[in-house]
Design a protein around this motif. Structure first.
Motif, PDB file in Angstrom:
ATOM      1  N   GLN A   1      13.361 -10.113  -8.867  1.00 30.78           N
ATOM      2  CA  GLN A   1      13.148 -10.007 -10.305  1.00 30.78           C
ATOM      3  C   GLN A   1      12.324  -8.780 -10.692  1.00 30.78           C
ATOM      4  N   TRP A   2      11.582  -8.204  -9.743  1.00 29.82           N
ATOM      5  CA  TRP A   2      10.844  -6.973 -10.024  1.00 29.82           C
ATOM      6  C   TRP A   2      11.801  -5.833 -10.366  1.00 29.82           C
ATOM      7  N   ALA A   3      13.068  -5.935  -9.957  1.00 31.35           N
ATOM      8  CA  ALA A   3      14.036  -4.851 -10.194  1.00 31.35           C
ATOM      9  C   ALA A   3      14.546  -4.906 -11.626  1.00 31.35           C
ATOM     10  N   ASN A   4      13.638  -4.696 -12.572  1.00 36.24           N
ATOM     11  CA  ASN A   4      14.056  -4.758 -13.973  1.00 36.24           C
ATOM     12  C   ASN A   4      13.643  -3.501 -14.733  1.00 36.24           C
ATOM     13  N   GLN A   5      14.415  -3.190 -15.745  1.00 38.63           N
ATOM     14  CA  GLN A   5      14.240  -1.956 -16.498  1.00 38.63           C
ATOM     15  C   GLN A   5      12.911  -1.928 -17.249  1.00 38.63           C
ATOM     16  N   GLU A   6      12.453  -3.088 -17.701  1.00 33.63           N
ATOM     17  CA  GLU A   6      11.194  -3.135 -18.451  1.00 33.63           C
ATOM     18  C   GLU A   6      10.005  -2.729 -17.573  1.00 33.63           C
ATOM     19  N   PHE A   7      10.016  -3.132 -16.320  1.00 30.14           N
ATOM     20  CA  PHE A   7       8.969  -2.726 -15.384  1.00 30.14           C
ATOM     21  C   PHE A   7       9.044  -1.216 -15.152  1.00 30.14           C
ATOM     22  N   TYR A   8      10.254  -0.709 -14.950  1.00 30.82           N
ATOM     23  CA  TYR A   8      10.469   0.730 -14.751  1.00 30.82           C
ATOM     24  C   TYR A   8       9.953   1.514 -15.958  1.00 30.82           C
ATOM     25  N   THR A   9      10.315   1.033 -17.156  1.00 29.85           N
ATOM     26  CA  THR A   9       9.882   1.693 -18.388  1.00 29.85           C
ATOM     27  C   THR A   9       8.368   1.647 -18.543  1.00 29.85           C
ATOM     28  N   LYS A  10       7.758   0.538 -18.142  1.00 30.26           N
ATOM     29  CA  LYS A  10       6.294   0.418 -18.234  1.00 30.26           C
ATOM     30  C   LYS A  10       5.617   1.490 -17.379  1.00 30.26           C
ATOM     31  N   LEU A  11       6.125   1.746 -16.192  1.00 31.73           N
ATOM     32  CA  LEU A  11       5.549   2.786 -15.345  1.00 31.73           C
ATOM     33  C   LEU A  11       5.736   4.164 -15.969  1.00 31.73           C
ATOM     34  N   GLN A  12       6.867   4.376 -16.622  1.00 32.40           N
ATOM     35  CA  GLN A  12       7.063   5.632 -17.352  1.00 32.40           C
ATOM     36  C   GLN A  12       6.027   5.775 -18.472  1.00 32.40           C
ATOM     37  N   LYS A  13       5.744   4.668 -19.149  1.00 28.73           N
ATOM     38  CA  LYS A  13       4.758   4.689 -20.227  1.00 28.73           C
ATOM     39  C   LYS A  13       3.354   4.972 -19.685  1.00 28.73           C
ATOM     40  N   ILE A  14       3.044   4.437 -18.506  1.00 26.69           N
ATOM     41  CA  ILE A  14       1.739   4.718 -17.894  1.00 26.69           C
ATOM     42  C   ILE A  14       1.640   6.207 -17.566  1.00 26.69           C
TER      43      ILE A  14
ATOM     44  N   PHE B   1       0.825  -1.211   0.000  1.00 23.40           N
ATOM     45  CA  PHE B   1       0.000   0.000   0.000  1.00 23.40           C
ATOM     46  C   PHE B   1       0.859   1.261   0.000  1.00 23.40           C
ATOM     47  N   SER B   2       1.945   1.251   0.745  1.00 22.56           N
ATOM     48  CA  SER B   2       2.792   2.436   0.837  1.00 22.56           C
ATOM     49  C   SER B   2       3.667   2.596  -0.404  1.00 22.56           C
ATOM     50  N   GLN B   3       4.106   1.505  -1.004  1.00 19.09           N
ATOM     51  CA  GLN B   3       4.801   1.605  -2.282  1.00 19.09           C
ATOM     52  C   GLN B   3       3.866   2.194  -3.337  1.00 19.09           C
ATOM     53  N   ALA B   4       2.619   1.765  -3.331  1.00 23.15           N
ATOM     54  CA  ALA B   4       1.640   2.307  -4.269  1.00 23.15           C
ATOM     55  C   ALA B   4       1.444   3.806  -4.045  1.00 23.15           C
ATOM     56  N   TYR B   5       1.528   4.251  -2.792  1.00 25.47           N
ATOM     57  CA  TYR B   5       1.419   5.679  -2.477  1.00 25.47           C
ATOM     58  C   TYR B   5       2.513   6.462  -3.211  1.00 25.47           C
ATOM     59  N   LEU B   6       3.756   5.970  -3.181  1.00 24.56           N
ATOM     60  CA  LEU B   6       4.844   6.645  -3.886  1.00 24.56           C
ATOM     61  C   LEU B   6       4.670   6.548  -5.400  1.00 24.56           C
ATOM     62  N   LEU B   7       4.250   5.382  -5.883  1.00 23.49           N
ATOM     63  CA  LEU B   7       4.066   5.213  -7.324  1.00 23.49           C
ATOM     64  C   LEU B   7       2.977   6.148  -7.851  1.00 23.49           C
ATOM     65  N   ASN B   8       1.934   6.335  -7.077  1.00 25.10           N
ATOM     66  CA  ASN B   8       0.870   7.248  -7.506  1.00 25.10           C
ATOM     67  C   ASN B   8       1.332   8.702  -7.450  1.00 25.10           C
ATOM     68  N   GLN B   9       2.205   9.023  -6.499  1.00 27.04           N
ATOM     69  CA  GLN B   9       2.798  10.360  -6.505  1.00 27.04           C
ATOM     70  C   GLN B   9       3.615  10.567  -7.775  1.00 27.04           C
ATOM     71  N   TYR B  10       4.331   9.512  -8.184  1.00 28.02           N
ATOM     72  CA  TYR B  10       5.079   9.610  -9.443  1.00 28.02           C
ATOM     73  C   TYR B  10       4.133   9.830 -10.619  1.00 28.02           C
ATOM     74  N   LEU B  11       3.034   9.079 -10.675  1.00 32.18           N
ATOM     75  CA  LEU B  11       2.099   9.212 -11.790  1.00 32.18           C
ATOM     76  C   LEU B  11       1.464  10.596 -11.840  1.00 32.18           C
ATOM     77  N   GLU B  12       1.429  11.287 -10.709  1.00 36.97           N
ATOM     78  CA  GLU B  12       0.902  12.646 -10.682  1.00 36.97           C
ATOM     79  C   GLU B  12       1.957  13.679 -11.066  1.00 36.97           C
ATOM     80  N   SER B  13       3.197  13.451 -10.631  1.00 37.56           N
ATOM     81  CA  SER B  13       4.225  14.482 -10.765  1.00 37.56           C
ATOM     82  C   SER B  13       5.257  14.209 -11.851  1.00 37.56           C
ATOM     83  N   GLY B  14       5.481  12.932 -12.177  1.00 42.22           N
ATOM     84  CA  GLY B  14       6.549  12.586 -13.101  1.00 42.22           C
ATOM     85  C   GLY B  14       7.926  12.600 -12.453  1.00 42.22           C
ATOM     86  N   ASP B  15       7.999  12.748 -11.140  1.00 39.62           N
ATOM     87  CA  ASP B  15       9.273  12.789 -10.408  1.00 39.62           C
ATOM     88  C   ASP B  15       9.836  11.375 -10.282  1.00 39.62           C
TER      89      ASP B  15
END
Length: 436
Positions: free
Chosen positions: A141-154, A110-124
């Protein structure tokens, strides 16, 4: 005497070769049994109930009305392949455009999602880095560039949408990162005026406070809430109570998939999401809708069977792989293989061997081409998978890996998932650098 010595020496020299030959015969026989052959009946059905996925096309005629009516749609992957991240984004975008879906159900807390949603709002992107650093530290295995890039795409995709149609992350996993949980709690406490939570503020201020101390406080506080209303005035937000509940789940050793179910059920009630739809990509085991491996009840199983707004409204898409490479944490491999690296790329976990074997996978492979992703509908009219056990069992020869063994006496694949995906020639996911 010399003849005896000579024969003995020859026997000793020949023994390793004989053992190797016997081992090869046993392995080959096992793989034939575990993977199975091809079925013309199954292939004839699949040929009319499949589609090749073209990245960017964003059209999925293979899905039926029941798919779009589902309350929760889960894409199940074996972590470490690159292609599923592309498919995940395509499905998310498609559901957003076709159904107005905005809730991305993620394998984060839940708290990781809090930071991820802040990113989706700010782009920081420093917020993304904070979340991914945990997985880097854990060699996950979650520590991969493709996952990171997917969040950037979202984030980029969200910028094209009206505010009320933008995608948000819903984190329902058990607590993964206590440091981020502490940060989130400090933010939540800023709006709190309840003196009964002063002790929590003190715990969070003290840098030596352990996770166990926070868990103990949460359990005691929640127990007190049930006996004295002074502990729960209006100033205590539902988000704060939700984090405390998750700390208490840790204290009580609540099983991980049960935590996921409880979290989604509680968030749905608190936010009045009863009429909302959810989609997300998860580890394959969490998406299986039947009991497997003598007692494992997955997140999807609980959603399907427990009383909640999601009961019997779940769709699972299971991903299989062939000719592909996987990013495996080196700690899971013998020292002779890892050579001091954090991850190694391996072809061992393809669904058709050499170490993992899905019975019936050859039928999917026969209908697909190299470097492709294809989706197969398993629940269509007259589908042989409605009564067949093909694709239902996964046998794994790797130590410490249980595979998938349905508990039902006569299991069918459609009891586990309703759609299957075969990825061909996927690259391994790309490890995030060790320090973000």
């Amino acid at each position: 005497m010399k003849k005896i010595i000579k024969r003995t020496a020859l026997a000793l020299l020949a023994t390793p070769f004989v053992l190797l030959l016997v081992g090869a015969i046993v392995y080959y026989t096992y793989t034939l049994f575990a993977v199975g052959g091809e079925s013309s009946r199954h292939q004839a059905y699949l040929q009319n109930n499949m589609q090749q996925v073209e990245v960017g096309a964003n059209d999925f005629p293979v899905f039926d009305e029941a798919f779009y009516d589902s309350k929760v749609i889960m894409l199940g992957e074996v972590h470490g392949f690159a292609m599923p991240q592309e498919l995940d984004f395509e499905l998310l975008k498609h559901l957003n455009q076709k159904k107005g879906l905005t809730h991305y159900l993620a394998e984060v807390d839940f708290s990781q999602a809090y930071l991820l949603n802040q990113y989706l709002e700010s782009g920081d992107e420093s917020l993304l880095d904070d979340v991914f650093q945990t997985w880097v530290n854990y060699n996950a295995q979650w520590a991969n560039q493709e996952f990171y890039t997917k969040l950037q795409k979202i984030y980029t995709y969200n910028q094209t949408l009206p505010a009320d149609n933008r995608i948000r992350i819903v984190g329902v996993d058990r607590i993964q990162d206590i440091a981020i949980t502490k940060l989130h709690l400090r933010e939540l406490l800023k709006a709190n005026t309840n003196s009964q939570l002063n002790a929590l503020d003190s715990l969070l201020t003290d840098s030596t406070t352990t996770s166990q101390a926070l868990q103990a406080f949460a359990s005691d506080y929640l127990a007190a809430v049930n006996t004295d209303s002074v502990y729960l005035p209006d100033s205590v937000s539902s988000d704060l109570m939700h984090v405390l509940a998750n700390l208490a789940y840790q204290q009580e050793n609540v099983q991980r998939d049960s935590v996921m179910f409880l979290n989604l059920a509680n968030l749905t009630k608190a936010n009045q999401w009863q009429d909302e739809q959810f989609y997300g990509m998860w580890g394959l085991m969490h998406t299986l809708q039947s009991e497997v491996n003598e007692g494992y009840l997955s997140f999807a199983y609980l959603l399907k069977n427990q009383e909640s707004p999601f009961r019997n409204k779940i769709t699972t898409i299971g991903i299989f792989a062939s000719d592909s490479e996987n990013m495996i944490p080196a700690r899971a491999m013998p020292a002779s293989f890892n050579k001091g690296q954090a991850y190694i790329n391996s072809t061992w976990v393809n669904s058709d061997g050499p170490m993992a074997f899905v019975n019936g996978i050859k039928d999917l492979r026969a209908l697909t081409k190299e470097h492709s992703m294809a989706i197969f509908k398993l629940t269509g009219q007259a589908s042989p998978y409605l009564t067949s056990s093909l694709l239902a069992t996964t046998r794994i020869l790797m130590p410490g890996q249980a595979g998938i063994h349905p508990a039902a006496e006569n299991p069918t694949s459609t009891e586990l998932y309703q759609y299957a995906v075969l990825i061909r020639n996927s690259k391994a996911a790309t490890p995030i650098k060790s320090s973000l």
